[in-house]
Design a protein around this motif. Structure first.
Motif, short mmCIF file in Angstrom:
data_model
loop_
_atom_site.label_atom_id
_atom_site.label_comp_id
_atom_site.label_asym_id
_atom_site.label_seq_id
_atom_site.Cartn_x
_atom_site.Cartn_y
_atom_site.Cartn_z
N UNK A 43 0.84 -1.20 0.00
CA UNK A 43 0.00 0.00 0.00
C UNK A 43 0.87 1.25 0.00
N UNK A 44 0.58 2.14 -0.94
CA UNK A 44 1.32 3.39 -1.02
C UNK A 44 0.49 4.54 -0.47
N UNK A 45 1.12 5.45 0.26
CA UNK A 45 0.44 6.66 0.70
C UNK A 45 0.33 7.60 -0.49
N UNK A 46 -0.83 8.25 -0.61
CA UNK A 46 -1.09 9.06 -1.81
C UNK A 46 -0.90 10.56 -1.56
N UNK A 47 -0.18 11.16 -2.49
CA UNK A 47 0.05 12.61 -2.49
C UNK A 47 -0.19 13.12 -3.91
N UNK A 48 -0.37 14.43 -4.05
CA UNK A 48 -0.55 15.00 -5.39
C UNK A 48 -0.21 16.48 -5.35
N UNK A 49 -0.05 17.06 -6.55
CA UNK A 49 0.05 18.51 -6.66
C UNK A 49 -1.25 18.98 -7.29
N UNK A 50 -1.89 19.98 -6.66
CA UNK A 50 -3.17 20.47 -7.16
C UNK A 50 -3.01 21.90 -7.66
N UNK A 51 -3.58 22.17 -8.82
CA UNK A 51 -3.50 23.50 -9.42
C UNK A 51 -4.42 23.59 -10.61
N UNK A 52 -4.35 24.73 -11.31
CA UNK A 52 -5.11 24.91 -12.55
C UNK A 52 -4.46 26.04 -13.34
N UNK A 53 -3.71 25.77 -14.39
CA UNK A 53 -3.47 24.46 -15.01
C UNK A 53 -2.47 23.64 -14.21
N UNK A 54 -2.32 22.36 -14.56
CA UNK A 54 -1.41 21.50 -13.81
C UNK A 54 -0.61 20.57 -14.74
N UNK A 55 -0.99 20.51 -16.00
CA UNK A 55 -0.42 19.52 -16.93
C UNK A 55 1.11 19.53 -16.97
N UNK A 56 1.73 20.73 -16.85
CA UNK A 56 3.18 20.79 -17.05
C UNK A 56 3.99 20.65 -15.76
N UNK A 57 3.33 20.35 -14.66
CA UNK A 57 4.05 20.27 -13.39
C UNK A 57 5.10 19.16 -13.40
N UNK A 58 6.27 19.49 -12.88
CA UNK A 58 7.34 18.49 -12.77
C UNK A 58 7.34 17.82 -11.39
N UNK A 59 6.45 18.25 -10.50
CA UNK A 59 6.46 17.74 -9.13
C UNK A 59 6.30 16.22 -9.05
N UNK A 60 5.39 15.58 -9.83
CA UNK A 60 5.28 14.12 -9.72
C UNK A 60 6.60 13.41 -10.02
N UNK A 61 7.30 13.88 -11.03
CA UNK A 61 8.59 13.25 -11.38
C UNK A 61 9.60 13.44 -10.25
N UNK A 62 9.64 14.63 -9.67
CA UNK A 62 10.59 14.92 -8.60
C UNK A 62 10.30 14.06 -7.37
N UNK A 63 9.02 14.02 -6.97
CA UNK A 63 8.68 13.26 -5.76
C UNK A 63 8.82 11.75 -5.97
N UNK A 64 8.61 11.30 -7.19
CA UNK A 64 8.80 9.88 -7.47
C UNK A 64 10.28 9.51 -7.34
N UNK A 65 11.15 10.43 -7.75
CA UNK A 65 12.59 10.20 -7.57
C UNK A 65 12.95 10.19 -6.09
N UNK A 66 12.37 11.12 -5.31
CA UNK A 66 12.63 11.15 -3.87
C UNK A 66 12.19 9.83 -3.23
N UNK A 67 11.01 9.35 -3.63
CA UNK A 67 10.46 8.12 -3.04
C UNK A 67 11.37 6.93 -3.34
#
Ligand code: ATR
Length: 268
Positions: free
Chosen positions: A1-25
């Motif tokens: 089971x993974x704990x869920x996080x996200x970045x919320x915004x509008x627009x959000x398509x170009x956010x690099x945060x998922x890639x960065x946090x996936x690397x941290x994880x």
């Protein structure tokens, strides 16, 4: 089971945060999943509450919701309180903790990644909107000689400088009144989105100046190009983005990821 996080915004398509946090994880072994969440402009609170109700543990918040996130939190850290804006939410049962890691990210990028001390520095901040408010307290905590705020609308710069005067030496003006060189010049305006820059005099930049644009792009912004022509050292907002992400990761997980490998991953 993974704990869920996200970045919320509008627009959000170009956010690099998922890639960065996936690397941290991956690097820390923390079992998290991090995605993008598009919120309707008039439905931020509902989007956040639904994410938490579905078991989400925390969110990063980006444009244009940082002020709303501040109001939604049931408690805010001092650095979020002084900014009046929140970029990190953590859900603990019914409690919603609001924090702001933008300023810590900016300071970490300048002092740790670039090795530039802000103590006794003459700092100039261009802009007096949300981006500027978010980083004021961590900058003043570094004990600069002065933190001067310049803005197209000088009255807004005066309000901002006054609001933070009890934390250090602040000052304000319009752009045309600027004179003398600064050690660090931070562009916190949104002028770059219109491919333009604040109308500042060239003489404020020198060879010892760090000119940092809080936005990031594949090519230098108009502000960075102009600063480089005057001999300044330039930096975009990518380092700040990675460092604020690391600080948010710490707020959520109590583990501080190493950012150097993320810079390497992005070829920086
Ligand atoms: P936010 O709160 O989302 O950062 P904002 O409050 O509209 O947005 O602030 C944007 C900042 O960029 C302001 O400092 C704004 O200057 P004004 O206060 O005078 O409006 C600045 N800004 C935006 N476009 C600009 C431009 N073309 N030239 C100079 N400054 C600009």
């Amino acid at each position: 089971m993974h704990d869920r996080y996200a970045v919320v915004g509008n627009p959000i398509a170009h956010s690099k945060s998922p890639e960065i946090h996936t690397l941290f994880a991956r690097q820390t072994g923390e079992p998290i999943e991090y995605t993008k969440l598009l919120s309707p402009l008039d439905g931020f609170a509902g989007t956040v509450r639904q994410f938490a109700a579905d078991g989400g543990k925390g969110l990063n918040v980006t444009v244009p919701f940082k002020f709303e996130a501040f109001r939604l939190a049931t408690e805010n850290t001092p650095r979020a309180e002084t900014a009046g804006a929140v970029n990190t939410l953590r859900f603990d049962g019914n409690r919603i903790l609001g924090d702001n890691t933008d300023g810590a990210g900016l300071v970490a990028d300048i002092t740790r990644n670039l090795g530039i001390s802000l103590r006794d520095a003459r700092i100039l901040m261009l802009g007096a909107g949300g981006a500027a408010y978010g980083v004021m307290l961590p900058l003043l905590d570094q004990k600069p000689k002065v933190l001067h705020i310049a803005n197209r609308t000088p009255a807004k710069a005066a309000v901002l400088a006054e609001a933070f005067a009890r934390y250090g030496r602040t000052d304000s003006s319009g752009y045309d009144a600027l004179e003398g060189q600064y050690d660090v010049i931070i562009n916190a305006t949104s002028a770059g989105l219109q491919d333009t820059m604040p109308a500042v005099p060239a003489g404020i930049f020198g060879e010892g100046t760090l000119a940092l644009d809080m936005v990031y792009a594949d090519r230098p912004t108009v502000f960075m190009a102009f600063a480089a022509e005057q001999g300044a050292c330039i930096r975009d907002g990518f380092g700040m983005l990675v460092e604020q992400a690391a600080e948010s990761f710490f707020v959520w997980r109590g583990v501080r990821p190493d950012t150097a490998s993320v810079f390497a991953h992005f070829g920086r």
